[in-house]
Design a protein around this motif. Structure first.
Motif, PDB file in Angstrom:
ATOM      1  N   PHE A  33       0.827  -1.207   0.000  1.00  0.00           N
ATOM      2  CA  PHE A  33       0.000   0.000   0.000  1.00  0.00           C
ATOM      3  C   PHE A  33       0.861   1.256   0.000  1.00  0.00           C
ATOM      4  O   PHE A  33       1.999   1.247   0.466  1.00  0.00           O
ATOM      5  N   ALA A  90       0.419   3.724   1.925  1.00  0.00           N
ATOM      6  CA  ALA A  90       0.629   4.144   3.318  1.00  0.00           C
ATOM      7  C   ALA A  90       1.385   3.095   4.136  1.00  0.00           C
ATOM      8  O   ALA A  90       1.279   3.070   5.348  1.00  0.00           O
ATOM      9  N   ALA A 130       1.156   0.552   5.673  1.00  0.00           N
ATOM     10  CA  ALA A 130       0.249  -0.365   6.368  1.00  0.00           C
ATOM     11  C   ALA A 130       0.970  -1.438   7.171  1.00  0.00           C
ATOM     12  O   ALA A 130       0.531  -2.573   7.251  1.00  0.00           O
ATOM     13  N   LEU A 131       2.093  -1.063   7.796  1.00  0.00           N
ATOM     14  CA  LEU A 131       2.729  -2.005   8.715  1.00  0.00           C
ATOM     15  C   LEU A 131       1.942  -2.014  10.013  1.00  0.00           C
ATOM     16  O   LEU A 131       1.346  -1.012  10.385  1.00  0.00           O
ATOM     17  N   PHE A 132       1.952  -3.166  10.705  1.00  0.00           N
ATOM     18  CA  PHE A 132       1.229  -3.243  11.966  1.00  0.00           C
ATOM     19  C   PHE A 132       2.054  -2.543  13.046  1.00  0.00           C
ATOM     20  O   PHE A 132       3.155  -2.999  13.369  1.00  0.00           O
ATOM     21  N   PRO A 133       1.535  -1.443  13.627  1.00  0.00           N
ATOM     22  CA  PRO A 133       2.347  -0.631  14.537  1.00  0.00           C
ATOM     23  C   PRO A 133       2.729  -1.367  15.817  1.00  0.00           C
ATOM     24  O   PRO A 133       3.708  -1.009  16.452  1.00  0.00           O
ATOM     25  N   ASN A 134       1.964  -2.410  16.172  1.00  0.00           N
ATOM     26  CA  ASN A 134       2.234  -3.118  17.428  1.00  0.00           C
ATOM     27  C   ASN A 134       3.255  -4.233  17.267  1.00  0.00           C
ATOM     28  O   ASN A 134       3.509  -4.964  18.202  1.00  0.00           O
ATOM     29  N   TYR A 144       7.502   2.696  13.691  1.00  0.00           N
ATOM     30  CA  TYR A 144       7.669   4.133  13.872  1.00  0.00           C
ATOM     31  C   TYR A 144       9.129   4.541  14.031  1.00  0.00           C
ATOM     32  O   TYR A 144       9.452   5.721  13.954  1.00  0.00           O
ATOM     33  N   ARG A 154       7.156  -8.358   3.784  1.00  0.00           N
ATOM     34  CA  ARG A 154       5.995  -8.990   4.401  1.00  0.00           C
ATOM     35  C   ARG A 154       5.095  -9.613   3.338  1.00  0.00           C
ATOM     36  O   ARG A 154       4.593 -10.720   3.500  1.00  0.00           O
ATOM     37  N   ASP A 179      -4.897   3.629  11.094  1.00  0.00           N
ATOM     38  CA  ASP A 179      -5.549   3.491   9.801  1.00  0.00           C
ATOM     39  C   ASP A 179      -6.187   2.100   9.713  1.00  0.00           C
ATOM     40  O   ASP A 179      -5.635   1.183   9.126  1.00  0.00           O
ATOM     41  N   THR A 213      -6.739   0.298   6.076  1.00  0.00           N
ATOM     42  CA  THR A 213      -5.566  -0.226   5.373  1.00  0.00           C
ATOM     43  C   THR A 213      -4.937  -1.388   6.137  1.00  0.00           C
ATOM     44  O   THR A 213      -4.528  -2.381   5.538  1.00  0.00           O
ATOM     45  N   LEU A 214      -4.883  -1.265   7.471  1.00  0.00           N
ATOM     46  CA  LEU A 214      -4.319  -2.361   8.256  1.00  0.00           C
ATOM     47  C   LEU A 214      -5.150  -3.620   8.073  1.00  0.00           C
ATOM     48  O   LEU A 214      -4.623  -4.724   7.964  1.00  0.00           O
ATOM     49  N   ASN A 264      -3.601  -2.387  18.980  1.00  0.00           N
ATOM     50  CA  ASN A 264      -3.342  -1.014  18.566  1.00  0.00           C
ATOM     51  C   ASN A 264      -4.256   0.004  19.224  1.00  0.00           C
ATOM     52  O   ASN A 264      -4.041   1.207  19.078  1.00  0.00           O
ATOM     53  N   HIS A 291       2.460   8.177  13.901  1.00  0.00           N
ATOM     54  CA  HIS A 291       1.644   7.921  12.704  1.00  0.00           C
ATOM     55  C   HIS A 291       0.837   9.127  12.270  1.00  0.00           C
ATOM     56  O   HIS A 291       0.301   9.807  13.104  1.00  0.00           O
TER      57      HIS A 291
END
Lengths: 352, 276
Positions: free
Chosen positions: A81, A83, A85-89, A132, A146, B172, B175-176, B198, B276
């Protein structure tokens, strides 16, 4: 038989036709770009291949299997994507391993695959960082790893470089292409950037308001555009009005100046018919070979220095054209207002 | 010279209001603390000792804690998927759902509890027959527990929904979700492994508010006749002098502790979300 085929794929939102009977046959390992302005339906088409949108009509087949109505999580399709769209957690390694965990791959094997992917994108030092903590370019590389970790049947890239700055965009697109070739993976790349599409693709599909304008190799798309839209959207172009003088010999007149064209379609035109002609700026040059097809008198109007290229604005009759010439330190540029002979080959004159 | 200049720059008025505001909250608390310590000059903590010695205190307090945990679990199970689905697929339903979640502010708890009692104090039968599908819930302990947790879930809904919805705004979601789907994840996996982690900090604050509401709630508990902490405090307040002051001071401390813990847990998460 082709590997991925879209047959008469149409998508409507309410009364609006977003994609109109899209047809494409892709070979395994092929890299195809969907190129067009925003709202042309390129992303919607990609999302139909991914399964996020269901076509109103038409079929999508992957390796002979009809996947038109399959849920996205049943398709084995990798998606990237704009943006990231990586999983932030999750850390880099956990992000890459997510698809493998979902597939219940044994942990030893999954670990090995994750390490293989991390070295593929050269992020060994960042495996335990969170998204991040990474730059945009690094995040998008993780997202690529990924998507590739699950060994997808098709890799879909939705404007993956648009959020990055110019230098990284160029280096990452080369990296994406190199990895795609190395793994022999079939890929669809959506972009509105013609340079990106030309540099990265095996074939390009140029789209406009839901319709396919032209499908071809970057070479064909750039040199032999079939429609006015393709000619204008890909590369820069001079456009002028002209009148057909001699259809059989491909002679046109523009402001009384005669031009010769190699355009095949000329034979079907009538004498006196009004047409549009297009010439790419780099196809003009100062006349040093007197035997060229079109040698015409021009006036130098303006000179713009663009770095590697010098753009010279000339007028032929009352029509203005751009003419591009490569820069070099010993270039002798004419004075503004000077009269110079310029030329272009008959193949350079496109009638659209 | 510089002292006077600094003095002139000093925001007297802002500080004045801050101090007045702080006094408004702190004075009653100090008074409560002072009073709770004044039972026996020889033994300043006597009120606390007495309060904690009471077996009923521990029973009702633990019971209310259990109710709070159950309410939080039910709320999360109900509200997270709802808020998620509305953000993902039904954004046009958002206003309606927000309106519904605000109902507990408008309709008093007393009406809710009378409604619950009226409906669930008789058995649920298959229409026109004598076949009983569900016995009257008010008639047995477990039934009453179910009723009260359901009622608390309604009362906590405005806080929980708002927290969760705000938490989802910072990531987001769409998208996620698509990224996870293309990697083969099911809906359950997406909610459990991507969405919940999250919105952790939002969930925690929603859970704390729910906890605070449930532990101190009186109306539902007393009308449904359960021995919860709210009615116990109420009873003590009517019959004793010093223990209620001690207990309310302890309750304050517990609340602050919980808030401190939330700050501690969500510090890192807030930083991540900020990127973010």
């Amino acid at each position: 038989m082709s590997y991925l085929s879209l047959t008469n794929v149409t998508k409507q939102f309410g009364d609006t036709v977003v994609v109109d009977s899209f047809n494409l046959e892709m070979e395994k390992g092929e890299f195809v770009s969907f190129l067009g302005p925003s709202g042309c339906g390129k992303t919607t088409t990609l999302r139909m291949v991914a399964g996020f949108e269901v076509p109103t009509s038409g079929t999508i087949k992957l390796d002979g299997v009809d996947i038109t109505d399959k849920a996205p999580n049943q398709r084995n399709v990798g998606m990237i994507f704009q943006a990231y769209a990586l999983f932030p957690n999750m850390t880099v390694a956990q992000n890459i391993g997510f698809g493998l965990k979902v597939r219940k791959m044994p942990s030893e094997e999954a670990k090995e695959r994750v390490n293989e992917m991390i070295s593929l994108i050269n992020l060994e030092k960042h495996a335990h960082k969170y998204p991040y903590q990474l730059s945009g370019g690094q995040q998008q590389r993780v997202s690529l790893a990924r998507a590739l970790a699950i060994r997808p049947d098709v890799l879909l890239l939705d404007e993956p470089l648009s959020a990055l700055d110019a230098k990284i965009r160029v280096s990452l697109r080369a990296e994406i292409r190199a990895i795609q070739k190395r793994l022999g993976i079939t890929a669809i790349f959506v972009t509105h950037d013609q340079e990106e599409a030309l540099s990265i693709s095996d074939r390009i599909v140029v789209m406009n308001v839901g319709e396919m304008e032209q499908v071809g190799t970057p070479f064909e798309i750039y040199n032999f555009p079939k429609t006015q839209f393709v000619a204008n959207f890909v590369g820069s172009l001079n456009n002028a009005d002209a009148e057909v003088v001699d259809p059989a010999n491909g002679i046109l007149a523009m402001d009384g100046v005669h031009f010769k064209t190699a355009d095949e379609g000329m034979k079907n035109r009538r004498k006196g018919e009004q047409v549009k002609i297009s010439v790419r700026p780099e196809r003009f040059s100062f006349a040093v070979e007197p035997l060229k097809d079109n040698v015409v008198e021009s006036t130098i109007e303006n000179i713009t220095f663009l770095g590697s290229v010098v753009r010279i604005q000339i007028s032929i009759g009352s029509t203005k054209f751009n003419m591009d010439t490569f820069n070099n330190p010993f270039l002798e540029l004419p004075a503004i207002g000077a009269k110079e002979k310029v030329m272009c080959s008959k193949e350079a004159v496109l009638v659209l | 010279m510089s002292f006077w200049r600094r003095l002139r720059k000093f925001p007297f008025l802002s500080w004045l209001w801050l101090i007045i505001g702080a006094l408004y909250f702190v004075l009653p608390l100090i008074a409560t603390l002072e009073f709770s310590l004044s039972w026996d000059p020889e033994l300043p903590l006597k009120a606390y000792q007495r309060a904690f010695e009471d077996n009923d205190f521990w029973e009702t307090f633990l019971y209310s804690n259990a109710l709070a945990v159950a309410t939080i679990v039910v709320s999360v199970i109900l509200i997270v998927p709802t808020a998620y689905w509305i953000r993902l697929r039904l954004p046009e339903a958002r206003r309606l759902v927000e309106f519904i979640t605000l109902m507990p502010f408008v309709v008093p708890a007393i009406i809710l509890v009378f409604g619950l009692i009226r409906i669930y104090s008789s058995s649920l039968d298959v229409p026109f027959t004598e076949i009983e599908l569900m016995p009257p819930l008010t008639n047995f302990k477990m039934g009453t527990n179910i009723l009260i947790v359901a009622g608390y879930t309604v009362l906590a809904m405005p806080y929980m929904y708002r927290s969760v919805d705000t938490g989802m705004r910072t990531v987001d979601i769409r998208t996620l979700t698509e990224a996870a789907q293309s990697l083969g994840a099911s809906w359950f996996t997406i909610i459990a492994r991507i969405i919940l982690p999250n919105i952790r900090s939002a969930l925690l604050s929603g859970a704390l508010l729910t906890f605070a509401i449930v532990v101190g709630e009186v109306t539902l508990a007393s009308f449904l006749g359960v021995d919860a902490f709210g009615p116990y405090l109420f009873l003590i307040g009517q019959h004793r002098a010093y223990e209620p002051a001690a207990l309310s001071f302890v309750t304050f401390l517990l609340t602050w502790l919980a808030m401190g813990l939330i700050q501690l847990f969500t510090g890192g998460q807030g930083q991540a979300a900020g990127a973010h």
